[in-house]
Design a protein around this motif. Structure first.
Motif: not given
Ligand code: TMP
Length: 226
Positions: A176-185
């Motif tokens: 989940r954090q991996g997805f959020l990280r991509q959306a944030k960057t």
């Protein structure tokens, strides 16, 4: 035509939302192809089966072998289905794509982010989706939905957990954090939706976003053969 990708945890509700979007686009006269990863071609579906099958007493792929299998399935899918469809003016809606490799294998399996990015570019021949839609839900919500699915009399293939679904909560929280990280960057390339909302609410949000991009306009009339 755009390539639109749906991402999220297993049980986030991406497939249902994708079907709603397909209806909206088809109603406007667009040609739409729905597809998925891993899968989308006969060979890629076979690779899917290889990756996801649980072999309780057998051999599981190593993390790198797993990543390479996903990428092999991906190139076949991109070359045989996605690129030809886009070239013919068809909208492609894809259930998972490159971001899943970063989230599951990069963040989840702790493989190098740079290596996964490089392999993603290689396997897609640098094809980048116009929009990636992340349906974000807390892990507990996703797990409850998966449980409900399995008690609602779905077919056996939908009720048995596959090898990735059987991973620990820690693994799925990293994903989940991996997805959020991509959306944030890369905020411009992503739309993050709160997946705890109803399907109707999510569809309305998606329609607003598509209207902003002038994507919900009727398709131009098909050319007549002279
Ligand atoms: P699905 O159940 O959403 O069709 O996806 C199959 C599983 O494969 C799901 O648990 C996510 C996982 N997956 C990866 O680990 N890496 C990838 O690159 C892709 C596309 C999917």
């Amino acid at each position: 035509m755009p390539l639109i990708v749906f991402e999220g945890l297993d049980g986030s509700g991406k497939s249902s939302l994708m079907k709603c979007l397909e209806k909206e686009l088809t109603a406007q006269g667009h040609r739409v192809q729905m597809t998925r990863e891993p899968g989308g071609t006969p060979l890629s579906e076979e690779i899917r089966e290889l990756i996801l099958r649980c072999r309780p007493t057998g051999e599981a792929p190593s993390a790198r072998a797993e990543l390479l299998l996903y990428q092999a399935a991906r190139h076949q899918h991109v070359a045989r289905v996605i690129k030809p469809a886009l070239a013919q003016g068809v909208w492609v809606l894809c259930d998972r794509f490159t971001a899943s490799s970063l989230a599951f294998q990069g963040q989840g399996r702790d493989l190098s982010w740079e290596s996964v990015e490089w392999l993603n570019a290689f396997a897609t021949e640098d094809l980048i989706p116009e929009l990636q839609i992340l349906i974000d839900v807390p892990l507990e919500v996703a797990q409850l939905r998966m449980q409900k699915r399995s008690t609602d009399g779905a077919s056996p293939s939908q009720t048995e957990k596959d090898r990735i679904e059987s991973e620990s909560s820690e693994f799925h929280n990293r994903v989940r954090q991996g997805f959020l990280r991509q959306a944030k960057t890369n905020a411009a390339g992503w739309l993050v939706l709160n997946g705890e909302q109803s399907l109707q609410e999510l569809t309305a949000l998606l329609k607003t976003e598509f209207a902003k991009r002038n994507w919900l306009t009727p398709a131009p009339p098909a050319k007549k053969d002279s």
